[in-house]
Design an enzyme around this catalytic site. Sequence first.
Site, PDB file in Angstrom:
ATOM      1  CB  CYS A 266     -21.340   0.050  31.949  1.00  0.00           C
ATOM      2  SG  CYS A 266     -19.561  -0.025  30.643  1.00  0.00           S
TER       3      CYS A 266
HETATM    4  P1  NAD Z   1     -13.953  -1.925  24.381  1.00  0.00           P
HETATM    5  O1  NAD Z   1     -14.602  -2.518  24.114  1.00  0.00           O
HETATM    6  O2  NAD Z   1     -14.186  -0.272  24.183  1.00  0.00           O
HETATM    7  O3  NAD Z   1     -12.477  -2.218  24.278  1.00  0.00           O
HETATM    8  C1  NAD Z   1     -11.633  -3.112  24.353  1.00  0.00           C
HETATM    9  C2  NAD Z   1     -10.118  -3.455  23.826  1.00  0.00           C
HETATM   10  O4  NAD Z   1      -9.359  -4.285  23.964  1.00  0.00           O
HETATM   11  C3  NAD Z   1     -10.948  -3.072  22.162  1.00  0.00           C
HETATM   12  O5  NAD Z   1      -9.909  -2.022  21.879  1.00  0.00           O
HETATM   13  C4  NAD Z   1     -10.225  -4.852  21.795  1.00  0.00           C
HETATM   14  O6  NAD Z   1      -9.586  -4.825  20.645  1.00  0.00           O
HETATM   15  C5  NAD Z   1      -9.095  -4.730  23.263  1.00  0.00           C
HETATM   16  N1  NAD Z   1      -8.682  -6.446  22.823  1.00  0.00           N
HETATM   17  C6  NAD Z   1      -9.875  -6.980  23.212  1.00  0.00           C
HETATM   18  N2  NAD Z   1      -8.887  -8.422  23.170  1.00  0.00           N
HETATM   19  C7  NAD Z   1      -7.712  -8.058  23.570  1.00  0.00           C
HETATM   20  C8  NAD Z   1      -6.601  -8.623  23.778  1.00  0.00           C
HETATM   21  N3  NAD Z   1      -6.388 -10.284  23.571  1.00  0.00           N
HETATM   22  N4  NAD Z   1      -4.835  -7.976  23.140  1.00  0.00           N
HETATM   23  C9  NAD Z   1      -5.098  -6.486  23.792  1.00  0.00           C
HETATM   24  N5  NAD Z   1      -6.397  -5.920  23.557  1.00  0.00           N
HETATM   25  C10 NAD Z   1      -7.657  -6.509  22.985  1.00  0.00           C
HETATM   26  O7  NAD Z   1     -14.665  -1.645  26.085  1.00  0.00           O
HETATM   27  P2  NAD Z   1     -14.117  -0.186  27.429  1.00  0.00           P
HETATM   28  O8  NAD Z   1     -15.688   0.065  26.652  1.00  0.00           O
HETATM   29  O9  NAD Z   1     -13.150   0.320  27.227  1.00  0.00           O
HETATM   30  O10 NAD Z   1     -14.191  -1.492  28.284  1.00  0.00           O
HETATM   31  C11 NAD Z   1     -13.454  -2.366  29.115  1.00  0.00           C
HETATM   32  C12 NAD Z   1     -13.986  -2.596  30.239  1.00  0.00           C
HETATM   33  O11 NAD Z   1     -13.676  -1.860  31.604  1.00  0.00           O
HETATM   34  C13 NAD Z   1     -15.348  -3.661  29.854  1.00  0.00           C
HETATM   35  O12 NAD Z   1     -15.515  -4.627  30.570  1.00  0.00           O
HETATM   36  C14 NAD Z   1     -15.956  -2.770  30.402  1.00  0.00           C
HETATM   37  O13 NAD Z   1     -16.848  -2.807  31.278  1.00  0.00           O
HETATM   38  C15 NAD Z   1     -15.473  -1.432  31.571  1.00  0.00           C
HETATM   39  N6  NAD Z   1     -15.464  -0.411  31.863  1.00  0.00           N
HETATM   40  C16 NAD Z   1     -16.228   0.776  30.665  1.00  0.00           C
HETATM   41  C17 NAD Z   1     -16.622   1.652  31.180  1.00  0.00           C
HETATM   42  C18 NAD Z   1     -17.035   2.373  29.962  1.00  0.00           C
HETATM   43  O14 NAD Z   1     -16.674   3.455  29.908  1.00  0.00           O
HETATM   44  N7  NAD Z   1     -16.415   2.387  28.623  1.00  0.00           N
HETATM   45  C19 NAD Z   1     -16.300   2.796  31.936  1.00  0.00           C
HETATM   46  C20 NAD Z   1     -15.921   1.754  33.387  1.00  0.00           C
HETATM   47  C21 NAD Z   1     -15.059   0.216  33.475  1.00  0.00           C
HETATM   48  C1  UGA Z   2     -21.305   4.292  34.096  1.00  0.00           C
HETATM   49  C2  UGA Z   2     -21.013   5.091  35.343  1.00  0.00           C
HETATM   50  O1  UGA Z   2     -21.661   6.222  35.637  1.00  0.00           O
HETATM   51  C3  UGA Z   2     -19.283   4.809  35.508  1.00  0.00           C
HETATM   52  O2  UGA Z   2     -19.537   5.286  37.109  1.00  0.00           O
HETATM   53  C4  UGA Z   2     -18.985   3.235  35.169  1.00  0.00           C
HETATM   54  O3  UGA Z   2     -17.751   3.235  36.021  1.00  0.00           O
HETATM   55  C5  UGA Z   2     -19.124   2.965  33.184  1.00  0.00           C
HETATM   56  O4  UGA Z   2     -21.263   3.291  33.884  1.00  0.00           O
HETATM   57  C6  UGA Z   2     -19.596   1.779  33.304  1.00  0.00           C
HETATM   58  O5  UGA Z   2     -19.108   0.961  33.599  1.00  0.00           O
HETATM   59  O6  UGA Z   2     -18.638   1.837  32.682  1.00  0.00           O
HETATM   60  P1  UGA Z   2     -21.525   5.513  30.727  1.00  0.00           P
HETATM   61  O7  UGA Z   2     -22.314   4.486  31.247  1.00  0.00           O
HETATM   62  O8  UGA Z   2     -20.059   6.599  31.116  1.00  0.00           O
HETATM   63  O9  UGA Z   2     -20.964   5.596  33.432  1.00  0.00           O
HETATM   64  O10 UGA Z   2     -22.617   7.032  31.410  1.00  0.00           O
HETATM   65  P2  UGA Z   2     -23.969   7.368  32.767  1.00  0.00           P
HETATM   66  O11 UGA Z   2     -23.763   8.719  32.836  1.00  0.00           O
HETATM   67  O12 UGA Z   2     -23.788   6.811  34.021  1.00  0.00           O
HETATM   68  O13 UGA Z   2     -25.290   7.477  32.218  1.00  0.00           O
HETATM   69  C7  UGA Z   2     -25.562   5.983  31.664  1.00  0.00           C
HETATM   70  C8  UGA Z   2     -27.319   5.655  31.314  1.00  0.00           C
HETATM   71  O14 UGA Z   2     -28.242   6.390  32.512  1.00  0.00           O
HETATM   72  C9  UGA Z   2     -27.141   7.071  30.119  1.00  0.00           C
HETATM   73  O15 UGA Z   2     -28.190   6.509  29.543  1.00  0.00           O
HETATM   74  C10 UGA Z   2     -27.894   8.646  30.397  1.00  0.00           C
HETATM   75  O16 UGA Z   2     -28.606   9.277  29.576  1.00  0.00           O
HETATM   76  C11 UGA Z   2     -28.545   7.756  31.897  1.00  0.00           C
HETATM   77  N1  UGA Z   2     -29.180   8.356  32.804  1.00  0.00           N
HETATM   78  C12 UGA Z   2     -27.942   8.511  33.493  1.00  0.00           C
HETATM   79  C13 UGA Z   2     -30.191   8.923  33.151  1.00  0.00           C
HETATM   80  O17 UGA Z   2     -31.139   8.582  32.841  1.00  0.00           O
HETATM   81  N2  UGA Z   2     -30.259   9.405  34.240  1.00  0.00           N
HETATM   82  C14 UGA Z   2     -29.726   9.995  35.487  1.00  0.00           C
HETATM   83  O18 UGA Z   2     -30.370  10.650  36.106  1.00  0.00           O
HETATM   84  C15 UGA Z   2     -28.612   9.477  34.644  1.00  0.00           C
END
Ligand code: NAD
Ligand code: UGA
Length: 429
Positions: A266
């Site tokens: 992200c």
């Molecule tokens: P991911 O890639 O792990 O999972 C996405 C899933 O959606 C996959 O399993 C895929 O097969 C499925 N998919 C794709 N097209 C589809 C469709 N048409 N119908 C049904 N399923 C479908 O993604 P993720 O890491 O869960 O992230 C999802 C969103 O949430 C992203 O926008 C990301 O930026 C956001 N987000 C992620 C995190 C995180 O920590 N990973 C945290 C906050 C927000």
């Molecule tokens: C981050 C945000 O913390 C979440 O709030 C958000 O929902 C998510 O992105 C998202 O949008 O997907 P995440 O990527 O899971 O979560 O992990 P973090 O703990 O934020 O770490 C991100 C990266 O920053 C890692 O590589 C970590 O090692 C690094 N980091 C984190 C540092 O180098 N220093 C720090 O002090 C903290």
Amino acid sequence: MRISVIGTGYVGLITGTGLASKGHTVTCVDIDKEKVEKINKGISPIFEENLDEMLKKAIAKGNFNATLDIKNAIFNTELSFICVGTPSKDDGSADLKYVEAAAKSIGEALKEKDAYHLVIMKSTVIPGTTENVLIPILEKESGKKAGEAFGVCMTPEFLREGRAVEDFLNPDRVIIGQLDSKAGNLAKQVHETKDRPFLRTDLRTAEMIKYSSNAFLATKISFINEIGNICKKIGADTLQVSRGIGMDHRISPHFLRPGIGFGGSCFPKDVKALMHQASDDYDYKPKILNAVMEVNDDQPLRLIELAEKKLGDLNGKTAAILGLAFKAGTDDLRESRAIPIIHKLIEKGVKVQGYDPKAGETAKEEFGDKITYAQNIQEALKDADFCLITTEWPEFKNINFDGMKGKAVFDGRNILENRADVDYEGLCW
Ligand code: NAD
Ligand code: UGA
């Protein structure tokens, strides 16, 4: 409530199982058959603390299932969360193809559904996407009007991998972007969490809050890394500086851990997408965000520069790389800072022995047979000339380095403490 969740990746599966644990009846939808089958068997396709237990409990309770059939899922639920991926395109902009496909399938189902249905965007999408992409597709495919036959909200997700279950169940705040108050009231009911502040906004403001949160946290990391790089040169103690500034409640101690920078699915993707939108769509060239990415791109390679300074030409040497995942607590390798380090070492003729407690299998997709994959720390260290620590796994705190050929250890995550038995060097402390 009866809820469908579209996309069962990190966010979808945690949202689905989390809502089931709160008593809702949940159907998770994915296009990946293997994932759906695994989930229905109670096997999580990803490693995440407490997720397996939450999934097994939900299945045993009988209020959770996964399916490939989106139409039925929409018919049998009152509201749907869109949780599909929004990856980067090569130019840094957000790729909305999964959002568009999910919107089309939901719209087609809504065409045949009479009852009001709420569609909630939870994927991270660039400001304007819910209004300019989701709603027009839903209206076109269903032949119905948003705000009448169906409602639309945008509720960004702030969970962190490694702490995802806890973050989902106990968020700092809940942001509800709403098209209208009927939709917002329903979304608030689903997100009801004791003692947590709610903020209700319009749709694009909610989208912007998500990008701004990630951009700010990424900025804190690049800031402390830049300060660390300067501290190391002038002989100040970076860790004390970090502690000292974090004592100011206006700054806070969080996200001030110096190291090889931020990876993950992200921060890099979202900062780039925001920069791209600002400059390409609105003719505003972001200066701070540009610098944040520049520091982050340079930071991992500084670890190799330190090794070269101490050991000279690295060609023909063997490196133990401890940590492949982008952070501790996950098997996710996406944008891991270990990736540019390992590719650069290979380019320099170094033999790489990598180890990660959880991400060894995922790493094979990235590096193939270009590196060897150790089953444990000792195997990675065996006969290595030097060691680089690239992920902050707690088990790297008390390592026995006896099996190494050389003594040089370069710590990119500030995980080793007071080690007199090795030739220790911290990246920027
Ligand atoms: P991911 O890639 O792990 O999972 C996405 C899933 O959606 C996959 O399993 C895929 O097969 C499925 N998919 C794709 N097209 C589809 C469709 N048409 N119908 C049904 N399923 C479908 O993604 P993720 O890491 O869960 O992230 C999802 C969103 O949430 C992203 O926008 C990301 O930026 C956001 N987000 C992620 C995190 C995180 O920590 N990973 C945290 C906050 C927000
Ligand atoms: C981050 C945000 O913390 C979440 O709030 C958000 O929902 C998510 O992105 C998202 O949008 O997907 P995440 O990527 O899971 O979560 O992990 P973090 O703990 O934020 O770490 C991100 C990266 O920053 C890692 O590589 C970590 O090692 C690094 N980091 C984190 C540092 O180098 N220093 C720090 O002090 C903290």
